[in-house]
Enzyme design. Structure first.
Site, PDB file in Angstrom:
ATOM      1  N   ASN A  82       0.834  -1.201   0.000  1.00  0.00           N
ATOM      2  CA  ASN A  82       0.000   0.000   0.000  1.00  0.00           C
ATOM      3  C   ASN A  82       0.870   1.253   0.000  1.00  0.00           C
ATOM      4  O   ASN A  82       1.963   1.257   0.563  1.00  0.00           O
ATOM      5  CB  ASN A  82      -0.899   0.036   1.241  1.00  0.00           C
ATOM      6  N   HIS A  83       0.383   2.324  -0.593  1.00  0.00           N
ATOM      7  CA  HIS A  83       1.019   3.640  -0.528  1.00  0.00           C
ATOM      8  C   HIS A  83      -0.031   4.661  -0.108  1.00  0.00           C
ATOM      9  O   HIS A  83      -1.217   4.492  -0.394  1.00  0.00           O
ATOM     10  CB  HIS A  83       1.597   4.048  -1.880  1.00  0.00           C
ATOM     11  N   GLU A  84       0.430   5.710   0.556  1.00  0.00           N
ATOM     12  CA  GLU A  84      -0.487   6.809   0.884  1.00  0.00           C
ATOM     13  C   GLU A  84      -1.005   7.452  -0.396  1.00  0.00           C
ATOM     14  O   GLU A  84      -0.263   7.636  -1.365  1.00  0.00           O
ATOM     15  CB  GLU A  84       0.233   7.876   1.710  1.00  0.00           C
ATOM     16  N   THR A  85      -2.264   7.826  -0.392  1.00  0.00           N
ATOM     17  CA  THR A  85      -2.837   8.512  -1.547  1.00  0.00           C
ATOM     18  C   THR A  85      -3.273   9.938  -1.236  1.00  0.00           C
ATOM     19  O   THR A  85      -3.611  10.686  -2.152  1.00  0.00           O
ATOM     20  CB  THR A  85      -4.054   7.732  -2.087  1.00  0.00           C
ATOM     21  N   THR A  90       2.534   9.845  -4.170  1.00  0.00           N
ATOM     22  CA  THR A  90       2.446   8.571  -3.456  1.00  0.00           C
ATOM     23  C   THR A  90       3.829   7.971  -3.216  1.00  0.00           C
ATOM     24  O   THR A  90       3.950   6.914  -2.594  1.00  0.00           O
ATOM     25  CB  THR A  90       1.621   7.549  -4.259  1.00  0.00           C
TER      26      THR A  90
END
Length: 218
Positions: A82-85, A90
């Site tokens: 997962n990556h921050e959006t 990102t």
């Protein structure tokens, strides 16, 4: 008779590509129940390599129940994928150093990998060839995941799902029967009892299975 020994790595001596998976696992954050098997077309040692982006510092676990059947190429994407959006970018700048980590001081690197929690596969689940399970998904008992499905959301017990993203095609049993089977939880019975009533587990008579559930002194 008590059935096969769940501590055996290769329960089928003539088929070395199938393993009782619990006996192959080395990572403490992967937990697998008895009798769950993995059948790989090349090498069953591939399994842990197919649990992707599973970083110890995030602490998420892959939990797989008993009596599951996992086909070759099944992949689990863990929370490290997962990556921050919310930010403009990102990109996880801080992990690459070179001064970027200083400029990002005070930010917990775990924040860059938003967690959806543990990935949990119930008991008696069949996951087909090259299916992909996304982070934090829970798959209910008795479910079937079709070949190459991409599972992005929770799967109800005894549902059959397929596609990308996976959708429920139908349920194996009606709602009342699903509730009864979950209550019976036959996968938790002692091996001797499972062996004794194997003919019922390979039939569709839930009434008969309920009648023996409290028998045999268990």
């Amino acid at each position: 008779m008590h059935g096969p020994d769940p501590a055996t790595l290769h329960p089928l001596p003539h088929h070395r590509r199938l393993v009782f998976l619990k006996n192959l696992i080395t990572r403490p954050n992967i937990i697998v129940g008895d009798y769950t098997y993995y059948d790989d077309l090349d090498d069953p040692a591939n399994f842990e390599r197919n649990v992707l982006y599973h970083f110890d510092f995030l602490g998420d676990r892959l939990i797989i129940g008993k009596f599951c059947a996992l086909a070759s190429g099944v992949k689990f994407i863990m929370n490290g994928g997962n990556h921050e959006t919310a930010p403009i970018s990102t990109y996880p700048f801080a992990i690459f150093g070179g001064g970027w980590e200083t400029l990002m001081a005070g930010q917990d690197v775990r924040d860059k990998y938003p967690s959806k929690g543990d990935t949990v596969v119930g008991h008696d689940v069949w996951i087909g060839h090259e299916a992909t399970i996304m982070p934090g998904v829970h798959i209910g008992n008795g479910a079937v995941v079709a070949t190459k499905a991409v599972v992005t959301r929770h799967v109800p017990a005894y549902a059959i799902v397929a596609g990308n993203p996976a959708q429920v095609l139908r349920f194996r049993f009606d709602e009342a029967t699903v509730e009864r089977l979950n209550r019976l939880a036959w996968w938790d019975w002692p091996a001797q009892k499972i062996t004794r009533h194997l003919h019922l587990l390979n039939a569709a008579d839930v009434d008969a299975l309920e009648q023996v559930a409290g028998s045999d002194g268990w």
